[in-house]
Write a protein that holds these residues in place. Structure first.
Motif, mmCIF file in Angstrom:
data_model
loop_
_atom_site.group_PDB
_atom_site.id
_atom_site.type_symbol
_atom_site.label_atom_id
_atom_site.label_comp_id
_atom_site.label_asym_id
_atom_site.label_seq_id
_atom_site.Cartn_x
_atom_site.Cartn_y
_atom_site.Cartn_z
ATOM 1 N N VAL A 203 0.886 -1.093 -0.077
ATOM 2 C CA VAL A 203 0.124 -0.055 0.166
ATOM 3 C C VAL A 203 1.042 1.275 0.001
ATOM 4 N N VAL A 204 0.587 2.086 -0.893
ATOM 5 C CA VAL A 204 1.289 3.534 -0.972
ATOM 6 C C VAL A 204 0.305 4.376 -0.308
ATOM 7 N N THR A 205 0.508 5.229 0.531
ATOM 8 C CA THR A 205 -0.313 6.235 1.137
ATOM 9 C C THR A 205 0.398 7.363 1.749
ATOM 10 N N HIS A 206 -0.479 8.689 1.801
ATOM 11 C CA HIS A 206 0.184 9.700 2.586
ATOM 12 C C HIS A 206 -0.290 9.751 3.907
ATOM 13 N N ASP A 207 -1.145 8.710 4.302
ATOM 14 C CA ASP A 207 -1.819 8.743 5.757
ATOM 15 C C ASP A 207 -0.814 7.803 6.540
ATOM 16 N N GLN A 208 -0.200 8.482 7.602
ATOM 17 C CA GLN A 208 0.665 7.459 8.162
ATOM 18 C C GLN A 208 -0.183 6.665 9.414
ATOM 19 N N SER A 209 -1.356 7.108 9.555
ATOM 20 C CA SER A 209 -1.917 6.374 10.743
ATOM 21 C C SER A 209 -2.363 5.006 9.963
ATOM 22 N N PHE A 210 -2.939 5.049 8.801
ATOM 23 C CA PHE A 210 -3.121 4.019 7.944
ATOM 24 C C PHE A 210 -1.928 3.387 7.543
ATOM 25 N N ALA A 211 -0.561 3.630 7.357
ATOM 26 C CA ALA A 211 0.424 2.987 7.075
ATOM 27 C C ALA A 211 0.659 2.352 8.354
ATOM 28 N N ARG A 212 0.529 2.736 9.514
ATOM 29 C CA ARG A 212 0.801 2.077 10.619
ATOM 30 C C ARG A 212 0.376 0.844 10.768
ATOM 31 N N LEU A 213 -1.028 0.548 10.287
ATOM 32 C CA LEU A 213 -1.710 -0.572 10.299
ATOM 33 C C LEU A 213 -1.031 -1.836 9.575
ATOM 34 N N ALA A 214 -0.107 -1.619 8.925
ATOM 35 C CA ALA A 214 0.522 -2.579 8.292
ATOM 36 C C ALA A 214 1.625 -3.442 9.008
ATOM 37 N N LYS A 215 1.850 -4.698 8.530
ATOM 38 C CA LYS A 215 2.704 -5.376 9.345
ATOM 39 C C LYS A 215 4.228 -4.453 9.404
ATOM 40 N N GLU A 216 4.578 -4.090 8.094
ATOM 41 C CA GLU A 216 5.734 -3.377 8.152
ATOM 42 C C GLU A 216 5.434 -1.905 7.243
ATOM 43 N N SER A 217 5.992 -1.002 7.681
ATOM 44 C CA SER A 217 5.878 0.371 7.322
ATOM 45 C C SER A 217 7.417 1.002 6.938
ATOM 46 N N TYR A 218 7.349 1.557 5.816
ATOM 47 C CA TYR A 218 8.331 2.122 5.232
ATOM 48 C C TYR A 218 8.179 3.621 4.740
ATOM 49 N N THR A 219 9.319 4.534 4.778
ATOM 50 C CA THR A 219 9.237 5.789 4.046
ATOM 51 C C THR A 219 10.233 5.504 2.880
ATOM 52 N N LEU A 220 9.856 5.861 1.668
ATOM 53 C CA LEU A 220 10.673 6.051 0.588
ATOM 54 C C LEU A 220 11.590 7.340 0.392
ATOM 55 N N LEU A 221 12.740 7.235 0.652
ATOM 56 C CA LEU A 221 13.661 8.378 0.883
ATOM 57 C C LEU A 221 14.973 8.238 0.250
ATOM 58 N N ASP A 222 15.254 9.202 -0.451
ATOM 59 C CA ASP A 222 16.813 8.956 -1.396
ATOM 60 C C ASP A 222 16.865 7.698 -2.162
ATOM 61 N N GLY A 223 15.677 7.287 -2.616
ATOM 62 C CA GLY A 223 15.777 6.154 -3.379
ATOM 63 C C GLY A 223 15.643 4.658 -2.718
ATOM 64 N N GLN A 224 15.612 4.832 -1.524
ATOM 65 C CA GLN A 224 15.597 3.734 -0.608
ATOM 66 C C GLN A 224 14.565 3.604 0.347
ATOM 67 N N LEU A 225 14.082 2.438 0.712
ATOM 68 C CA LEU A 225 13.175 2.042 1.699
ATOM 69 C C LEU A 225 13.727 2.067 3.239
ATOM 70 N N LYS A 226 13.163 3.176 4.106
ATOM 71 C CA LYS A 226 13.738 3.294 5.226
ATOM 72 C C LYS A 226 12.648 2.988 6.168
ATOM 73 N N PRO A 227 12.955 2.221 7.457
ATOM 74 C CA PRO A 227 11.738 1.891 8.459
ATOM 75 C C PRO A 227 11.132 3.342 8.740
ATOM 76 N N MET A 228 9.869 3.137 8.855
ATOM 77 C CA MET A 228 9.119 4.472 8.739
ATOM 78 C C MET A 228 9.465 5.347 10.421
ATOM 79 N N VAL A 229 9.660 4.605 11.157
ATOM 80 C CA VAL A 229 9.730 4.960 12.647
ATOM 81 C C VAL A 229 11.060 5.622 12.691
ATOM 82 N N GLU A 230 12.049 5.559 11.898
ATOM 83 C CA GLU A 230 13.294 6.453 11.932
ATOM 84 C C GLU A 230 12.751 7.733 11.520
ATOM 85 N N LEU A 231 11.583 8.184 10.653
ATOM 86 C CA LEU A 231 11.467 9.454 10.312
ATOM 87 C C LEU A 231 10.268 10.096 10.895
ATOM 88 N N ALA A 232 9.704 9.249 12.023
ATOM 89 C CA ALA A 232 8.333 9.889 12.539
ATOM 90 C C ALA A 232 9.045 11.106 13.493
#
Length: 232
Positions: A203-232
């Motif tokens: 799932v691609v979404t701008h809604d971070q609360s929705f994103a956190r429902l997933a088993k794994e959540s990432y942010t796409l940054l500088d061409g890489q997938l980073k764990p979303m918690v790193e950027l919260a």
């Protein structure tokens, strides 16, 4: 697709666009693995490459370098006809806008991927009716898209994506065009379907609360997938 649990793997995935004298690198040696039944969410700024990545996963765009494997199949080695058939059998799509066919009823829209596979009309309609019941639209099967609410149309789109029992469903901003209450209901439906069915979701979404429902959540940054918690 394969006897093991891997649904999809990206190996050293690079995507560059020629803009002026220097190429713009959107995906930079991205590695990504998805197993049966996984649910992964991806957030990121506009222009970060989220939709580009989904298009790579679906075989709708080609990487500059690297591979996308569905099971053990390198999809870049398939011709267009084989890729289309493979996609119809193993992949579902849900977009921000439902893309339903206006002249067809909900049940006919959901049955369409089965008809493309050559499944007879009565069996396809029976399976479509069951799938619409799973998404809470048992009483709306004969309604055309214009007769359905925005949330109902998106539920039909989700049912259509799941009707072939694909290994993977890609969802690009699936609740981005809905009001907050309807979006919440559809998000909860997506969560339940992932729990109940043996299908992987990206799932691609701008809604971070929705994103956190997933088993794994990432942010796409500088061409890489980073764990979303790193950027919260």
């Amino acid at each position: 697709m394969t006897s093991n649990q891997w649904v999809l793997r990206c190996q050293s995935l690079v995507k560059e666009y020629k803009v002026g004298p220097e190429p713009i690198r959107v995906l930079d040696n991205l590695e990504f693995n998805l197993q049966k039944g996984d649910w992964v969410s991806i957030v990121g700024a506009s222009g970060s490459g989220k939709t580009t990545l989904l298009n790579m996963l679906a075989g709708l765009d080609s990487p500059t370098q690297g591979k996308v494997l569905w099971g053990e199949q390198d999809i870049q080695l398939l011709n267009e006809a084989s890729l289309g058939k493979f996609r119809n059998q193993h992949l579902g799509f849900v977009y921000q806008f439902h893309h339903l066919l206006a002249e067809f009823s909900a049940i006919e829209n959901v049955a369409m991927p089965l008809w493309i596979q050559g499944i007879n009309k009565s069996e396809a309609l029976a399976r479509a009716s069951e799938m619409l019941a799973k998404v809470g639209l048992k009483s709306r099967v004969e309604h055309k898209p214009a007769e359905l609410s925005g949330g109902e149309r998106q539920r039909v789109a989700i049912a259509r994506a799941l009707i072939t029992q694909p290994a993977l469903v890609l969802l690009d901003e699936p609740t981005g065009n809905l009001d907050a209450s309807t979006a919440h209901d559809v998000q909860q439906l997506i969560a339940k379907l992932n729990q109940d069915m043996d299908t992987a979701f990206v799932v691609v979404t701008h809604d971070q609360s929705f994103a956190r429902l997933a088993k794994e959540s990432y942010t796409l940054l500088d061409g890489q997938l980073k764990p979303m918690v790193e950027l919260a």
